[in-house]
Design a protein around this motif. Structure first.
Motif, PDB file in Angstrom:
ATOM      1  N   VAL A   1       6.811  -2.329  -0.294  1.00 19.08           N
ATOM      2  CA  VAL A   1       5.891  -1.235  -0.571  1.00 19.08           C
ATOM      3  C   VAL A   1       4.711  -1.812  -1.339  1.00 19.08           C
ATOM      4  N   ALA A   2       3.512  -1.419  -0.965  1.00 17.99           N
ATOM      5  CA  ALA A   2       2.304  -1.842  -1.674  1.00 17.99           C
ATOM      6  C   ALA A   2       1.856  -0.716  -2.597  1.00 17.99           C
ATOM      7  N   ILE A   3       1.606  -1.056  -3.853  1.00 14.44           N
ATOM      8  CA  ILE A   3       1.073  -0.102  -4.823  1.00 14.44           C
ATOM      9  C   ILE A   3      -0.389  -0.474  -5.024  1.00 14.44           C
ATOM     10  N   PHE A   4      -1.289   0.472  -4.777  1.00 10.61           N
ATOM     11  CA  PHE A   4      -2.728   0.235  -4.879  1.00 10.61           C
ATOM     12  C   PHE A   4      -3.312   0.994  -6.062  1.00 10.61           C
ATOM     13  N   ARG A   5      -4.275   0.365  -6.735  1.00 20.26           N
ATOM     14  CA  ARG A   5      -5.008   1.006  -7.833  1.00 20.26           C
ATOM     15  C   ARG A   5      -6.481   1.009  -7.462  1.00 20.26           C
ATOM     16  N   THR A   6      -7.072   2.191  -7.389  1.00 24.80           N
ATOM     17  CA  THR A   6      -8.467   2.311  -6.975  1.00 24.80           C
ATOM     18  C   THR A   6      -9.411   2.057  -8.150  1.00 24.80           C
ATOM     19  N   ALA A   7     -10.685   1.962  -7.854  1.00 25.39           N
ATOM     20  CA  ALA A   7     -11.707   1.791  -8.892  1.00 25.39           C
ATOM     21  C   ALA A   7     -11.744   2.997  -9.818  1.00 25.39           C
ATOM     22  N   GLU A   8     -11.304   4.156  -9.322  1.00 33.49           N
ATOM     23  CA  GLU A   8     -11.273   5.383 -10.121  1.00 33.49           C
ATOM     24  C   GLU A   8      -9.958   5.511 -10.885  1.00 33.49           C
TER      25      GLU A   8
ATOM     26  N   ALA B   1       4.298  -2.320 -15.017  1.00 30.46           N
ATOM     27  CA  ALA B   1       3.252  -1.791 -15.893  1.00 30.46           C
ATOM     28  C   ALA B   1       1.963  -1.560 -15.115  1.00 30.46           C
ATOM     29  N   LEU B   2       1.285  -0.474 -15.430  1.00 29.70           N
ATOM     30  CA  LEU B   2       0.014  -0.153 -14.783  1.00 29.70           C
ATOM     31  C   LEU B   2      -1.010  -1.272 -14.978  1.00 29.70           C
ATOM     32  N   ASP B   3      -1.048  -1.857 -16.160  1.00 32.19           N
ATOM     33  CA  ASP B   3      -2.066  -2.883 -16.421  1.00 32.19           C
ATOM     34  C   ASP B   3      -1.810  -4.195 -15.683  1.00 32.19           C
ATOM     35  N   GLU B   4      -0.697  -4.301 -14.948  1.00 29.26           N
ATOM     36  CA  GLU B   4      -0.442  -5.479 -14.113  1.00 29.26           C
ATOM     37  C   GLU B   4      -1.237  -5.443 -12.806  1.00 29.26           C
ATOM     38  N   ILE B   5      -1.790  -4.269 -12.487  1.00 26.15           N
ATOM     39  CA  ILE B   5      -2.592  -4.130 -11.273  1.00 26.15           C
ATOM     40  C   ILE B   5      -4.036  -3.899 -11.679  1.00 26.15           C
ATOM     41  N   PRO B   6      -4.941  -4.797 -11.307  1.00 21.67           N
ATOM     42  CA  PRO B   6      -6.355  -4.588 -11.657  1.00 21.67           C
ATOM     43  C   PRO B   6      -6.953  -3.441 -10.848  1.00 21.67           C
TER      44      PRO B   6
ATOM     45  N   ALA C   1      -3.808  -4.554  -5.909  1.00 17.76           N
ATOM     46  CA  ALA C   1      -2.527  -4.107  -5.374  1.00 17.76           C
ATOM     47  C   ALA C   1      -1.400  -4.991  -5.881  1.00 17.76           C
ATOM     48  N   ARG C   2      -0.194  -4.479  -5.718  1.00 18.66           N
ATOM     49  CA  ARG C   2       1.014  -5.205  -6.069  1.00 18.66           C
ATOM     50  C   ARG C   2       2.068  -4.856  -5.030  1.00 18.66           C
ATOM     51  N   VAL C   3       2.894  -5.819  -4.656  1.00 16.92           N
ATOM     52  CA  VAL C   3       3.965  -5.582  -3.692  1.00 16.92           C
ATOM     53  C   VAL C   3       5.274  -5.392  -4.448  1.00 16.92           C
ATOM     54  N   VAL C   4       6.008  -4.358  -4.054  1.00 14.10           N
ATOM     55  CA  VAL C   4       7.336  -4.085  -4.600  1.00 14.10           C
ATOM     56  C   VAL C   4       8.326  -4.250  -3.458  1.00 14.10           C
ATOM     57  N   LYS C   5       9.292  -5.142  -3.621  1.00 10.50           N
ATOM     58  CA  LYS C   5      10.312  -5.351  -2.594  1.00 10.50           C
ATOM     59  C   LYS C   5      11.443  -4.357  -2.816  1.00 10.50           C
ATOM     60  N   THR C   6      11.796  -3.631  -1.756  1.00 10.54           N
ATOM     61  CA  THR C   6      12.892  -2.667  -1.814  1.00 10.54           C
ATOM     62  C   THR C   6      13.884  -3.003  -0.707  1.00 10.54           C
ATOM     63  N   ARG C   7      15.029  -2.377  -0.727  1.00 11.11           N
ATOM     64  CA  ARG C   7      16.024  -2.567   0.339  1.00 11.11           C
ATOM     65  C   ARG C   7      15.494  -2.059   1.670  1.00 11.11           C
TER      66      ARG C   7
END
Length: 109
Positions: free
Chosen positions: A27-34, A8-13, A17-23
């Motif tokens: 991968v890091a997913i970043f959410r900017t101030a914008e 969910a988008l709201d899991e990242i302030p 950032a949030r880390v997603v483990k893949t095979r």
């Protein structure tokens, strides 16, 4: 493109950032101030630092280990020689974050 729901988008302030483990690696997913989303490798090209633990500022991430700054858009290091991290397509739909699994798998090959 093979879009994979990674949370969910709201899991990242904002500015977080949030880390997603893949095979193929983390991968890091970043959410900017914008409220923009970007996806990159979680590993710094310099010394392997965990980028998701770094500071998001504008459309950049600063590695927490040695302060290398990367563009979240292009993956290029700013002010460093030949530094680059992989970037991946990411989008949101209905409040969910979708990552292009094909792009992640292709970069690992």
């Amino acid at each position: 493109m093979n879009w994979i729901d990674v949370g969910a988008l709201d899991e990242i302030p904002l500015r977080g950032a949030r880390v997603v483990k893949t095979r193929s690696g983390c991968v890091a997913i970043f959410r900017t101030a914008e409220d923009e989303l970007f996806a990159t490798s979680n590993t710094c090209a310099h010394k392997g630092g965990p980028l998701a633990e770094g500071m998001v500022h504008g459309r950049n991430i600063t590695c927490p280990l040695h302060n290398w700054v990367y563009s979240l858009e292009t993956g290029e290091a700013q002010g460093a020689d030949d530094g680059r991290i992989p970037t991946y397509p990411v989008k949101t739909e209905g409040g969910r974050i979708l990552l292009d699994g094909d792009a992640v798998a292709a970069r690992a090959a």
